[in-house]
Design a protein around this motif. Structure first.
Motif, short mmCIF file in Angstrom:
data_model
loop_
_atom_site.label_atom_id
_atom_site.label_comp_id
_atom_site.label_asym_id
_atom_site.label_seq_id
_atom_site.Cartn_x
_atom_site.Cartn_y
_atom_site.Cartn_z
N LEU A 168 0.86 -1.18 0.00
CA LEU A 168 0.00 0.00 0.00
C LEU A 168 0.89 1.23 0.00
CD1 LEU A 168 -2.89 -0.79 2.50
CD2 LEU A 168 -3.00 -0.64 0.03
N LEU A 169 0.70 2.11 -0.97
CA LEU A 169 1.58 3.26 -1.13
C LEU A 169 0.95 4.55 -0.62
CD1 LEU A 169 2.99 2.38 -4.66
CD2 LEU A 169 3.96 1.88 -2.43
N ARG A 170 -0.18 4.94 -1.21
CA ARG A 170 -0.78 6.21 -0.80
C ARG A 170 -2.23 6.26 -1.24
NH1 ARG A 170 1.70 11.08 -4.24
NH2 ARG A 170 0.05 12.13 -3.10
N LEU A 171 -2.92 7.27 -0.72
CA LEU A 171 -4.30 7.58 -1.08
C LEU A 171 -4.32 8.99 -1.63
CD1 LEU A 171 -7.03 6.02 -0.75
CD2 LEU A 171 -7.44 7.43 1.26
N SER A 172 -5.13 9.23 -2.65
CA SER A 172 -5.14 10.55 -3.30
C SER A 172 -6.56 11.07 -3.40
CB SER A 172 -4.50 10.46 -4.69
OG SER A 172 -4.49 11.72 -5.32
N ASN A 173 -6.68 12.40 -3.33
CA ASN A 173 -7.96 13.10 -3.47
C ASN A 173 -8.98 12.65 -2.44
OD1 ASN A 173 -6.91 14.49 -5.67
ND2 ASN A 173 -7.73 13.06 -7.15
N LEU A 174 -8.54 12.54 -1.20
CA LEU A 174 -9.44 12.21 -0.11
C LEU A 174 -10.43 13.35 0.12
CD1 LEU A 174 -9.94 9.95 1.98
CD2 LEU A 174 -8.46 11.21 3.56
N LEU A 175 -11.67 13.01 0.47
CA LEU A 175 -12.71 14.03 0.67
C LEU A 175 -12.31 14.98 1.79
CD1 LEU A 175 -15.90 11.78 0.35
CD2 LEU A 175 -14.84 13.25 -1.38
N PRO A 176 -12.68 16.27 1.69
CA PRO A 176 -12.24 17.27 2.69
C PRO A 176 -12.67 16.95 4.11
CG PRO A 176 -13.09 18.35 0.71
CD PRO A 176 -13.41 16.90 0.56
N GLN A 177 -13.84 16.33 4.31
CA GLN A 177 -14.29 16.06 5.68
C GLN A 177 -13.44 15.01 6.39
OE1 GLN A 177 -16.10 15.65 2.91
NE2 GLN A 177 -17.40 13.82 2.97
N PHE A 178 -12.55 14.31 5.64
CA PHE A 178 -11.71 13.28 6.25
C PHE A 178 -10.24 13.72 6.36
CE2 PHE A 178 -14.93 10.53 3.91
CZ PHE A 178 -15.74 10.40 5.03
N HIS A 179 -9.92 14.95 6.02
CA HIS A 179 -8.51 15.37 6.00
C HIS A 179 -7.86 15.33 7.37
CE1 HIS A 179 -8.78 17.70 1.91
NE2 HIS A 179 -9.03 16.41 1.80
N SER A 180 -8.59 15.65 8.42
CA SER A 180 -8.00 15.73 9.76
C SER A 180 -8.07 14.40 10.50
CB SER A 180 -8.71 16.81 10.58
OG SER A 180 -10.10 16.54 10.69
N ASN A 181 -8.68 13.38 9.93
CA ASN A 181 -8.84 12.09 10.60
C ASN A 181 -7.71 11.14 10.24
OD1 ASN A 181 -11.24 13.17 11.47
ND2 ASN A 181 -12.54 11.98 10.09
N LEU A 182 -7.58 10.10 11.03
CA LEU A 182 -6.64 9.03 10.74
C LEU A 182 -7.26 8.11 9.69
CD1 LEU A 182 -4.00 7.48 11.42
CD2 LEU A 182 -5.31 6.26 13.16
N THR A 183 -6.46 7.68 8.74
CA THR A 183 -6.95 6.83 7.65
C THR A 183 -6.40 5.42 7.82
OG1 THR A 183 -6.98 8.75 6.18
CG2 THR A 183 -7.15 6.59 5.16
N LEU A 184 -7.31 4.44 7.76
CA LEU A 184 -6.95 3.03 7.85
C LEU A 184 -7.41 2.32 6.58
CD1 LEU A 184 -8.08 2.14 11.50
CD2 LEU A 184 -5.78 2.72 10.73
N VAL A 185 -6.73 1.23 6.28
CA VAL A 185 -7.14 0.35 5.18
C VAL A 185 -7.15 -1.08 5.71
CG1 VAL A 185 -6.60 -0.53 2.89
CG2 VAL A 185 -6.22 1.86 3.40
N PRO A 206 -5.18 15.54 2.27
CA PRO A 206 -5.87 14.96 1.10
C PRO A 206 -5.15 13.76 0.49
CG PRO A 206 -4.75 16.99 0.48
CD PRO A 206 -4.62 16.88 1.97
N ASP A 207 -3.82 13.62 0.75
CA ASP A 207 -3.03 12.55 0.13
C ASP A 207 -2.21 11.82 1.19
OD1 ASP A 207 -3.95 13.40 -2.42
OD2 ASP A 207 -2.37 14.92 -2.47
N PRO A 208 -2.85 11.08 2.10
CA PRO A 208 -2.08 10.38 3.13
C PRO A 208 -1.27 9.23 2.53
CG PRO A 208 -4.39 9.76 3.24
CD PRO A 208 -4.29 10.87 2.24
#
Length: 416
Positions: A168-185, A206-208
């Motif tokens: 897993l490398l990265r995520l792109s163009n994440l929605l603005p309401q999720f920018h401040s949250n932790l991202t899991l997959v 936006p690109d974690p």
């Protein structure tokens, strides 16, 4: 005797005639060859004429002795912006600019010899290498802004150790309401793997980025029949999770180019927006020791009622194509957002967890007993054989979280 003399005379006459014809042809060939040789010499001694509106031609063969049987090859100079006063419409001004060229400009022409220009409006020969650059297979290039949320990853299968390696490398163009949250997959290898692998993003915005590597132990025979599912979750500070979207990636035919960087759009999962037919909230839990599947139909919202007769829920347990057991809730009168809180249990063995599914039907009973109830919507929860997306995720979470209720909203669909 006279006939023999006559034949000898005729033969000598024909031989002399052929000899004369052969000499004439030989002389013609020599004359034509000499004429062509003179033309080649004339071409070498003359300088090619150039139209007045184009840049001067610099012969390549200047200063080099050419053999008599060679034709000199010359190339015009490269298109140079500093001396292109040729964009003017008046040809007289073009001639003046050519006459007024400085010695430095002429040296530039010699330095750029080997390119071609056509009337200086269409420069040819200057290749922009940036337009033809090829992106390496392992280089991550972000997609343009404004596109859907995309996941960047790579998949490789190692036959020697029978391991499926997912990077897993990265995520792109994440929605603005999720920018401040932790991202899991969360990653699962369907249909056999029930234990999810989890990767945590190392940044927000936006690109974690993840830069994480996860390994699945799977045989070479089973890997081609498997599907990799990647569910992206956004986690708030109070540990509340939101489903951003998921990627279903069938592995059959995709393992040929090992290590190739892939971009895939996420299938969005909107939890708050009602579907066209409405939504229903379901709670599932399973106890392997008791072999019991517990189902709770909590509530529904946004139903498209046909009459005011009320709403009920019919739940059926199905194994393969066989309907095992069906239960129906009581009728909730005339409410578009009814609250059921209807609990039921089914006997289900652990070996049937991959073969069984639950079918929910929201119905409106008719006043006439002979008529069948009006169908408002259908929902199917089960393993990969029956369900996809959030419906599949709900079933897998129920199996992984033993004896713990898993509650989710689901959209109603039409009957198949």
């Amino acid at each position: 005797m006279t006939d023999q003399v006559l034949l000898l005379a005729v033969g000598l006459s024909v031989g002399l005639l052929l000899l004369v014809v052969l000499m004439i042809l030989t002389m013609c060939c020599l004359r034509m060859k000499k004429k062509k040789h003179g033309q080649y010499q004339e071409l070498i001694s003359t300088v090619p004429s150039v139209p007045s509106h184009s840049a001067p031609v610099i012969p390549v063969s200047q200063g080099v002795s050419a053999r008599p049987d060679e034709i000199p090859f010359s190339l015009p100079p490269r298109f140079i912006p500093q001396i292109t006063g040729f964009l003017r419409d008046d040809e007289n001004k073009e001639n003046e600019n050519e006459k007024g060229m400085t010695a430095d400009a002429q040296r530039d022409i010699l330095a750029h010899r080997g390119s071609l220009s056509v009337r200086s409006w269409y420069p040819v020969g200057s290749v922009l290498t940036g337009l033809y650059s090829v992106t390496p297979l392992n280089e991550v290039v972000p997609p343009p802004l404004g596109m859907a949320t995309r996941l960047c990853f790579s998949v490789e299968y190692r036959h020697s150790s029978e391991q499926l390696v997912v990077s897993l490398l990265r995520l792109s163009n994440l929605l603005p309401q999720f920018h401040s949250n932790l991202t899991l997959v969360e990653l699962r290898l369907l249909p056999d793997d029930r234990r999810p692998r989890q990767a945590k993003a190392r940044g927000t915005g936006p690109d974690p980025e993840f830069n994480d590597c996860l390994i699945f132990q799977v045989s070479a025979v089973c890997v081609l029949r498997s599907t990799l599912t990647m569910c992206v979750l956004s986690v708030e500070k109070d540990a509340k999770r939101h489903a951003v979207g998921r990627v279903l990636f069938p592995l059959e035919g995709e393992l040929g180019q090992a290590g190739r960087v892939l971009w895939r759009d996420l299938d969005p999962e909107e939890e708050t927006q009602c579907s066209e037919l409405g939504d229903v909230q379901i709670s599932l839990s399973y106890s392997s020791s008791l072999q019991r599947l517990s189902v709770v139909v909590l509530r529904a919202r946004g139903l498209q009622l046909v009459t005011e007769a009320g709403v009920c829920v019919q739940v059926s347990l199905q194994i393969h194509t066989q309907m095992v057991k069906t239960k129906r809730s009581c009728v909730m009168k005339g409410e578009q957002d009814p609250i059921f809180n209807y609990r039921m249990t089914f006997k289900l063995r652990p070996q049937h967890l991959d073969d069984a599914c639950l079918r929910f039907q929201l119905q409106q009973p008719n006043d006439s007993c002979s008529d069948s109830p009006a169908l408002l919507g259908v929902l199917m929860l089960g393993p990969f054989m029956y369900a996809r997306g959030l419906q599949l995720q709900h079933w897998m979470d129920m199996i992984n979280k033993a004896q713990e209720p898993v509650k989710l909203w689901h959209r109603l669909g039409t009957a198949i």
